[in-house]
Design a protein around this motif. Structure first.
Motif, PDB file in Angstrom:
ATOM      1  N   ILE A  21       0.803  -1.121  -0.109  1.00  0.00           N
ATOM      2  CA  ILE A  21      -0.110  -0.179  -0.129  1.00  0.00           C
ATOM      3  C   ILE A  21       0.708   1.156   0.193  1.00  0.00           C
ATOM      4  CG2 ILE A  21      -1.538   1.188   1.437  1.00  0.00           C
ATOM      5  CD1 ILE A  21      -2.618  -1.189   2.523  1.00  0.00           C
ATOM      6  N   CYS A  40      -8.904   2.527   9.759  1.00  0.00           N
ATOM      7  CA  CYS A  40      -7.950   1.505   9.957  1.00  0.00           C
ATOM      8  C   CYS A  40      -7.987   0.604  11.170  1.00  0.00           C
ATOM      9  CB  CYS A  40      -6.415   1.852   9.541  1.00  0.00           C
ATOM     10  SG  CYS A  40      -5.331   0.651   9.499  1.00  0.00           S
ATOM     11  N   CYS A  44      -2.458   1.585  11.144  1.00  0.00           N
ATOM     12  CA  CYS A  44      -1.464   1.824  10.145  1.00  0.00           C
ATOM     13  C   CYS A  44      -1.253   3.546   9.976  1.00  0.00           C
ATOM     14  CB  CYS A  44      -1.659   1.244   8.958  1.00  0.00           C
ATOM     15  SG  CYS A  44      -1.457  -0.755   9.062  1.00  0.00           S
ATOM     16  N   CYS A  59      -0.299  -3.963   8.612  1.00  0.00           N
ATOM     17  CA  CYS A  59      -1.755  -3.953   7.834  1.00  0.00           C
ATOM     18  C   CYS A  59      -2.361  -5.337   8.057  1.00  0.00           C
ATOM     19  CB  CYS A  59      -1.360  -3.611   6.349  1.00  0.00           C
ATOM     20  SG  CYS A  59      -2.809  -3.881   5.268  1.00  0.00           S
ATOM     21  N   VAL A  60      -3.435  -5.418   8.105  1.00  0.00           N
ATOM     22  CA  VAL A  60      -4.373  -6.787   8.208  1.00  0.00           C
ATOM     23  C   VAL A  60      -4.818  -6.992   6.897  1.00  0.00           C
ATOM     24  CG1 VAL A  60      -4.155  -6.880  10.670  1.00  0.00           C
ATOM     25  CG2 VAL A  60      -6.143  -5.630   9.357  1.00  0.00           C
ATOM     26  N   CYS A  62      -7.242  -5.674   5.228  1.00  0.00           N
ATOM     27  CA  CYS A  62      -8.764  -5.536   5.103  1.00  0.00           C
ATOM     28  C   CYS A  62      -9.423  -4.909   3.822  1.00  0.00           C
ATOM     29  CB  CYS A  62      -9.299  -5.078   6.518  1.00  0.00           C
ATOM     30  SG  CYS A  62      -9.081  -3.241   6.620  1.00  0.00           S
ATOM     31  N   GLY A  63      -8.682  -3.698   3.370  1.00  0.00           N
ATOM     32  CA  GLY A  63      -9.144  -2.976   2.310  1.00  0.00           C
ATOM     33  C   GLY A  63      -9.750  -1.732   2.605  1.00  0.00           C
ATOM     34  N   CYS A  65      -9.158   1.067   4.150  1.00  0.00           N
ATOM     35  CA  CYS A  65      -8.447   2.499   3.742  1.00  0.00           C
ATOM     36  C   CYS A  65      -8.663   2.751   2.203  1.00  0.00           C
ATOM     37  CB  CYS A  65      -6.825   2.420   4.077  1.00  0.00           C
ATOM     38  SG  CYS A  65      -5.848   1.306   3.285  1.00  0.00           S
TER      39      CYS A  65
HETATM   40 FE1  SF4 Z   1      -5.458  -0.549   7.692  1.00  0.00          FE
HETATM   41 FE2  SF4 Z   1      -7.158  -2.365   6.530  1.00  0.00          FE
HETATM   42 FE3  SF4 Z   1      -5.789  -0.372   5.134  1.00  0.00          FE
HETATM   43 FE4  SF4 Z   1      -4.280  -2.392   5.910  1.00  0.00          FE
HETATM   44  S1  SF4 Z   1      -6.047  -2.435   4.402  1.00  0.00           S
HETATM   45  S2  SF4 Z   1      -3.797  -0.221   5.946  1.00  0.00           S
HETATM   46  S3  SF4 Z   1      -5.462  -2.915   8.056  1.00  0.00           S
HETATM   47  S4  SF4 Z   1      -7.199  -0.156   6.564  1.00  0.00           S
END
Ligand code: SF4
Length: 90
Positions: A21, A40, A44, A59-60, A62-63, A65
């Motif tokens: 990311i 988030c 993060c 980051c976990v 999750c998508g 953000c």
């Molecule tokens: Fe945070 Fe989820 Fe984005 Fe990863 S994907 S940075 S865990 S909000």
């Protein structure tokens, strides 16, 4: 179980050569919202003295953000190979 306790159970295989990311610092500098900070679950995104800081290592995947940023700053992909978060307990 609190989210902080759940996050502490995770392991990560971090790819230091590839950030899955990225954010556009110019867009973030002018952003009045910073929805990413509130969205988030892994913290993060943080604001330090009004400046957005981001660390992809926690980051976990999750998508959230990618959806929460309405300004087009977030460029989101999955980690390469078998890198990234490791869910021990499903
Ligand atoms: Fe945070 Fe989820 Fe984005 Fe990863 S994907 S940075 S865990 S909000």
């Amino acid at each position: 179980m609190k989210i902080e306790e759940k996050l502490s159970l995770l392991n990560y295989k971090t790819d230091r050569s590839y950030a899955h990311i990225t954010i556009d610092p110019d867009i973030c500098a002018g952003c009045p919202d910073h929805f990413c900070v509130f969205a988030c679950p892994a913290n993060c995104y943080t604001l330090i003295n009004g400046k957005l800081n981001f660390k992809y290592e926690d980051c976990v995947e999750c998508g959230t953000c990618d959806i929460a940023c309405s300004h087009g700053s977030v460029k989101w992909t999955l980690p390469k190979g078998d890198n990234g978060v490791i869910y021990k307990y499903g």
